[in-house]
Design a protein around this motif. Structure first.
Motif: not given
Length: 168
Positions: A50, A71, A137
């Protein structure tokens, strides 16, 4: 559940047509504590990916423009295995020659929807309890946000840009 076992399980399912079902089947015989540990290891790997630098090359390849697209891209990256992830993060340009890039309607489609949820849903089905939700997220990606100007992306990722940009 240790890191080696985690990657062995990923390796065992990554070429299946329905990877979510294949992962669920691979995890089903495990003890619930091992399923929970698999989920934690999966989340740790997602959080490592990420990063804005990774999102930049995902954007060039397949136009990732939302957290959920990214994602699903990171889920796909995890499916490619530990060694490939290390290679792609170190040298994203290697993806230009990666022979296992999936396509849909002649467009690159390196996505895997909801793979990050499989272990948690299985755990809940087996125990009636939810695992802690490891929401990736809602976290800001690490690093500095990339600029999505084609000129800059072409300079940063010339091979990826040449192979994938015009196909979007």
């Amino acid at each position: 559940m240790n890191n080696d076992t985690f990657w062995q399980i990923i390796e065992s399912v990554h070429h299946e047509n329905d990877v979510n079902q294949a992962l669920r089947t691979a995890l089903s015989p495990l003890q619930t504590k091992d399923i929970a540990q698999f989920d934690e290891l999966y989340t740790q790997n997602l959080r490592k990916l990420w990063h804005w630098d990774n999102w930049a090359f995902a954007y060039v390849i397949c136009g990732c423009n939302s957290e959920y697209d990214f994602l699903d891209f990171c889920n796909w990256l995890i499916l490619q295995g530990k060694n490939n992830i290390e290679l792609f993060v170190k040298d994203p340009e290697a993806l230009a020659e990666y022979p296992h890039m999936p396509y849909q309607d002649n467009l690159p489609a390196p996505y895997c929807d909801e793979l990050d949820l499989v272990a948690g849903l299985l755990y809940e089905d087996l125990t009636g309890e939810e695992l802690p939700y490891h929401n990736v997220v809602n976290f800001q990606p690490q690093g500095k946000k990339f600029k999505n100007k084609p000129k800059l992306l072409k300079a940063q990722f010339p091979k990826l840009f040449e192979k994938f940009w015009q196909k979007k």
